[in-house]
Design an enzyme around this catalytic site. Structure first.
Site, PDB file in Angstrom:
ATOM      1  N   ARG A  64       2.386  -6.623   8.816  1.00  0.00           N
ATOM      2  CA  ARG A  64       1.999  -5.123   9.682  1.00  0.00           C
ATOM      3  C   ARG A  64       2.317  -4.879  11.086  1.00  0.00           C
ATOM      4  O   ARG A  64       2.577  -3.591  11.163  1.00  0.00           O
ATOM      5  CB  ARG A  64       0.363  -5.597   9.540  1.00  0.00           C
ATOM      6  CG  ARG A  64      -0.385  -5.381   8.179  1.00  0.00           C
ATOM      7  CD  ARG A  64      -1.661  -5.859   8.523  1.00  0.00           C
ATOM      8  NE  ARG A  64      -2.558  -5.452   6.889  1.00  0.00           N
ATOM      9  CZ  ARG A  64      -3.682  -5.976   6.731  1.00  0.00           C
ATOM     10  NH1 ARG A  64      -4.305  -7.031   7.445  1.00  0.00           N
ATOM     11  NH2 ARG A  64      -4.539  -5.651   5.705  1.00  0.00           N
ATOM     12  N   ARG A  86      -2.610 -14.260   5.047  1.00  0.00           N
ATOM     13  CA  ARG A  86      -3.362 -13.549   6.269  1.00  0.00           C
ATOM     14  C   ARG A  86      -2.455 -13.949   7.400  1.00  0.00           C
ATOM     15  O   ARG A  86      -2.027 -12.759   8.274  1.00  0.00           O
ATOM     16  CB  ARG A  86      -4.738 -14.169   6.334  1.00  0.00           C
ATOM     17  CG  ARG A  86      -5.588 -13.878   5.297  1.00  0.00           C
ATOM     18  CD  ARG A  86      -5.961 -12.344   4.979  1.00  0.00           C
ATOM     19  NE  ARG A  86      -6.642 -11.487   5.891  1.00  0.00           N
ATOM     20  CZ  ARG A  86      -7.130 -10.469   5.925  1.00  0.00           C
ATOM     21  NH1 ARG A  86      -7.253  -9.985   4.580  1.00  0.00           N
ATOM     22  NH2 ARG A  86      -7.580  -9.900   7.070  1.00  0.00           N
ATOM     23  N   TYR A 120     -12.371  -1.349  -3.505  1.00  0.00           N
ATOM     24  CA  TYR A 120     -12.974  -1.444  -2.097  1.00  0.00           C
ATOM     25  C   TYR A 120     -14.393  -1.479  -2.231  1.00  0.00           C
ATOM     26  O   TYR A 120     -15.139  -1.062  -1.060  1.00  0.00           O
ATOM     27  CB  TYR A 120     -12.147  -0.502  -1.332  1.00  0.00           C
ATOM     28  CG  TYR A 120     -10.654  -0.952  -0.819  1.00  0.00           C
ATOM     29  CD1 TYR A 120     -10.533  -2.089  -0.230  1.00  0.00           C
ATOM     30  CD2 TYR A 120      -9.577  -0.365  -1.220  1.00  0.00           C
ATOM     31  CE1 TYR A 120      -9.219  -2.336   0.436  1.00  0.00           C
ATOM     32  CE2 TYR A 120      -8.328  -0.592  -1.020  1.00  0.00           C
ATOM     33  CZ  TYR A 120      -8.241  -1.862  -0.191  1.00  0.00           C
ATOM     34  OH  TYR A 120      -6.927  -2.330   0.178  1.00  0.00           O
ATOM     35  N   HIS A 173      -2.158  -5.297   1.383  1.00  0.00           N
ATOM     36  CA  HIS A 173      -3.519  -5.954   1.381  1.00  0.00           C
ATOM     37  C   HIS A 173      -3.297  -7.673   1.247  1.00  0.00           C
ATOM     38  O   HIS A 173      -2.166  -7.978   0.643  1.00  0.00           O
ATOM     39  CB  HIS A 173      -4.223  -5.376   0.063  1.00  0.00           C
ATOM     40  CG  HIS A 173      -5.402  -6.085  -0.123  1.00  0.00           C
ATOM     41  ND1 HIS A 173      -6.753  -6.055   0.446  1.00  0.00           N
ATOM     42  CD2 HIS A 173      -5.446  -7.294  -1.001  1.00  0.00           C
ATOM     43  CE1 HIS A 173      -7.520  -6.577  -0.277  1.00  0.00           C
ATOM     44  NE2 HIS A 173      -6.994  -7.414  -0.939  1.00  0.00           N
ATOM     45  N   GLU A 231      -9.920 -10.218  -7.198  1.00  0.00           N
ATOM     46  CA  GLU A 231      -8.790  -8.860  -7.145  1.00  0.00           C
ATOM     47  C   GLU A 231      -7.910  -9.090  -7.870  1.00  0.00           C
ATOM     48  O   GLU A 231      -7.274  -8.107  -8.584  1.00  0.00           O
ATOM     49  CB  GLU A 231      -8.232  -9.070  -5.601  1.00  0.00           C
ATOM     50  CG  GLU A 231      -9.596  -8.493  -4.837  1.00  0.00           C
ATOM     51  CD  GLU A 231      -9.046  -8.765  -3.174  1.00  0.00           C
ATOM     52  OE1 GLU A 231     -10.121  -8.444  -2.561  1.00  0.00           O
ATOM     53  OE2 GLU A 231      -8.240  -9.312  -2.890  1.00  0.00           O
ATOM     54  N   THR A 277      -5.530  -6.637  10.913  1.00  0.00           N
ATOM     55  CA  THR A 277      -5.702  -5.357  10.119  1.00  0.00           C
ATOM     56  C   THR A 277      -5.274  -4.209  10.856  1.00  0.00           C
ATOM     57  O   THR A 277      -4.493  -3.288  10.392  1.00  0.00           O
ATOM     58  CB  THR A 277      -7.307  -5.043   9.854  1.00  0.00           C
ATOM     59  OG1 THR A 277      -7.940  -6.272   9.564  1.00  0.00           O
ATOM     60  CG2 THR A 277      -7.617  -3.763   9.294  1.00  0.00           C
ATOM     61  N   ASN A 333      -1.980   0.333   6.578  1.00  0.00           N
ATOM     62  CA  ASN A 333      -1.429  -0.594   7.257  1.00  0.00           C
ATOM     63  C   ASN A 333      -0.594  -1.837   6.404  1.00  0.00           C
ATOM     64  O   ASN A 333      -0.369  -2.913   6.343  1.00  0.00           O
ATOM     65  CB  ASN A 333      -2.591  -1.699   7.940  1.00  0.00           C
ATOM     66  CG  ASN A 333      -3.692  -2.253   7.055  1.00  0.00           C
ATOM     67  OD1 ASN A 333      -3.493  -1.888   5.701  1.00  0.00           O
ATOM     68  ND2 ASN A 333      -4.578  -2.659   7.274  1.00  0.00           N
ATOM     69  N   LYS A 368       0.925  -1.214  -0.063  1.00  0.00           N
ATOM     70  CA  LYS A 368      -0.016  -0.059  -0.209  1.00  0.00           C
ATOM     71  C   LYS A 368       0.879   1.386   0.076  1.00  0.00           C
ATOM     72  O   LYS A 368       2.101   1.305   0.454  1.00  0.00           O
ATOM     73  CB  LYS A 368      -0.938  -0.066   1.062  1.00  0.00           C
ATOM     74  CG  LYS A 368      -1.898  -1.058   1.130  1.00  0.00           C
ATOM     75  CD  LYS A 368      -2.899  -1.106   2.531  1.00  0.00           C
ATOM     76  CE  LYS A 368      -3.927  -2.156   2.315  1.00  0.00           C
ATOM     77  NZ  LYS A 368      -5.007  -2.110   3.253  1.00  0.00           N
ATOM     78  N   PHE A 403     -15.299   3.997   7.140  1.00  0.00           N
ATOM     79  CA  PHE A 403     -13.942   4.601   6.660  1.00  0.00           C
ATOM     80  C   PHE A 403     -13.911   4.547   5.209  1.00  0.00           C
ATOM     81  O   PHE A 403     -12.533   4.682   4.610  1.00  0.00           O
ATOM     82  CB  PHE A 403     -13.024   3.612   7.578  1.00  0.00           C
ATOM     83  CG  PHE A 403     -13.023   2.246   7.323  1.00  0.00           C
ATOM     84  CD1 PHE A 403     -12.588   1.447   6.272  1.00  0.00           C
ATOM     85  CD2 PHE A 403     -13.669   1.384   8.228  1.00  0.00           C
ATOM     86  CE1 PHE A 403     -12.813   0.169   5.847  1.00  0.00           C
ATOM     87  CE2 PHE A 403     -13.876  -0.170   7.954  1.00  0.00           C
ATOM     88  CZ  PHE A 403     -13.244  -0.606   6.902  1.00  0.00           C
TER      89      PHE A 403
HETATM   90  P1  IDP Z   1      -8.076  -6.373   5.934  1.00  0.00           P
HETATM   91  O1  IDP Z   1      -7.305  -5.413   4.867  1.00  0.00           O
HETATM   92  O2  IDP Z   1      -6.976  -6.779   6.971  1.00  0.00           O
HETATM   93  O3  IDP Z   1      -8.684  -7.511   5.182  1.00  0.00           O
HETATM   94  P2  IDP Z   1     -10.735  -5.042   5.884  1.00  0.00           P
HETATM   95  O4  IDP Z   1     -11.624  -5.424   7.017  1.00  0.00           O
HETATM   96  O5  IDP Z   1     -10.915  -5.907   4.755  1.00  0.00           O
HETATM   97  O6  IDP Z   1      -9.312  -5.536   6.374  1.00  0.00           O
HETATM   98  O7  IDP Z   1     -10.449  -3.586   5.510  1.00  0.00           O
HETATM   99  C1  IDP Z   1      -9.903  -3.213   4.437  1.00  0.00           C
HETATM  100  C2  IDP Z   1      -8.942  -1.769   4.617  1.00  0.00           C
HETATM  101  O8  IDP Z   1      -9.603  -0.944   5.081  1.00  0.00           O
HETATM  102  C3  IDP Z   1      -7.981  -2.325   5.643  1.00  0.00           C
HETATM  103  O9  IDP Z   1      -6.812  -3.108   5.429  1.00  0.00           O
HETATM  104  C4  IDP Z   1      -7.560  -1.003   6.093  1.00  0.00           C
HETATM  105  O10 IDP Z   1      -6.466  -0.294   5.103  1.00  0.00           O
HETATM  106  C5  IDP Z   1      -9.019  -0.164   6.054  1.00  0.00           C
HETATM  107  N1  IDP Z   1      -9.642  -0.486   7.418  1.00  0.00           N
HETATM  108  C6  IDP Z   1     -10.094  -1.323   8.102  1.00  0.00           C
HETATM  109  N2  IDP Z   1     -10.718  -0.851   9.341  1.00  0.00           N
HETATM  110  C7  IDP Z   1     -10.525   0.415   9.205  1.00  0.00           C
HETATM  111  C8  IDP Z   1     -10.809   1.386  10.245  1.00  0.00           C
HETATM  112  O11 IDP Z   1     -11.474   0.739  11.568  1.00  0.00           O
HETATM  113  N3  IDP Z   1     -10.477   2.445  10.209  1.00  0.00           N
HETATM  114  C9  IDP Z   1      -9.672   2.921   9.138  1.00  0.00           C
HETATM  115  N4  IDP Z   1      -9.274   2.298   8.161  1.00  0.00           N
HETATM  116  C10 IDP Z   1      -9.764   0.798   8.112  1.00  0.00           C
HETATM  117 MG    MG Z   2      -9.986  -7.491   3.717  1.00  0.00          MG
END
Ligand code: IDP
Ligand code: MG
Length: 139
Positions: A104, A87, A51, A117, A128, A93, A114, A11, A59
């Site tokens: 991460r 993962r 997304y 992805h 994807e 996350t 973070n 990212k 968010f």
């Molecule tokens: P993941 O990337 O671990 O699968 P997801 O829940 O799919 O997490 O969320 C996608 C992306 O959205 C996350 O990687 C992060 O960049 C962002 N994100 C997720 N939760 C939050 C939050 O609570 N605040 C801000 N950004 C978030």
């Molecule tokens: Mg995800």
């Protein structure tokens, strides 16, 4: 190819911090083979599309802005049990909750920025991967 591939992005925060090389080294050391890779940049429309599944989450707007804020590296990775193993390699996350040694935990700046992805299912890995790469059947 189900079960054997996953999709990742390095990212904007991790690209900006010059961590592409270190992250790719972690990925290779964990036994993933890179099948396809692209250094590119999303605009807000394409980040929004990628997304779209998160459209209703609070968010989403910030996430789209962040993911289109700078270059990224998109890649398709191959390994047995690719989705679950990747993962595990990237961690939770929220980097504050990510296990020590995970990508991460090592490189993420925040729950949003973070570092990487990772697809959450075989089905999404294909969707994807197809978003960035054509002719996936070749893999
Ligand atoms: P993941 O990337 O671990 O699968 P997801 O829940 O799919 O997490 O969320 C996608 C992306 O959205 C996350 O990687 C992060 O960049 C962002 N994100 C997720 N939760 C939050 C939050 O609570 N605040 C801000 N950004 C978030
Ligand atoms: Mg995800």
């Amino acid at each position: 190819m189900a079960g054997k591939v996953t999709f990742t992005m390095i990212k904007p925060d991790a690209v900006e911090s010059n961590n592409i090389g270190a992250i790719l080294q972690k990925i290779n050391e964990a036994g993933f083979r890179i099948l396809a890779m692209k250094y590119t940049k999303l605009n807000s429309e394409s980040a929004g599309q990628f997304y779209a599944v998160h459209k209703e989450r609070p968010f989403y707007g910030d996430l789209v802005k962040y993911m289109s804020s700078g270059p990224i590296v998109a890649a398709i990775l191959e390994k047995d049990n690719a989705v679950a193993d990747f993962r595990d390699l990237i961690g939770a996350t929220d980097p504050a909750k990510a296990a020590p040694g995970t990508i991460r935990a090592l490189f993420a700046k925040s729950i949003e920025a973070n570092a990487v992805h990772g697809s959450d299912s075989d089905e999404n890995a294909l969707i994807e991967g197809s978003f960035f790469f054509s002719q996936l059947e070749r893999f």
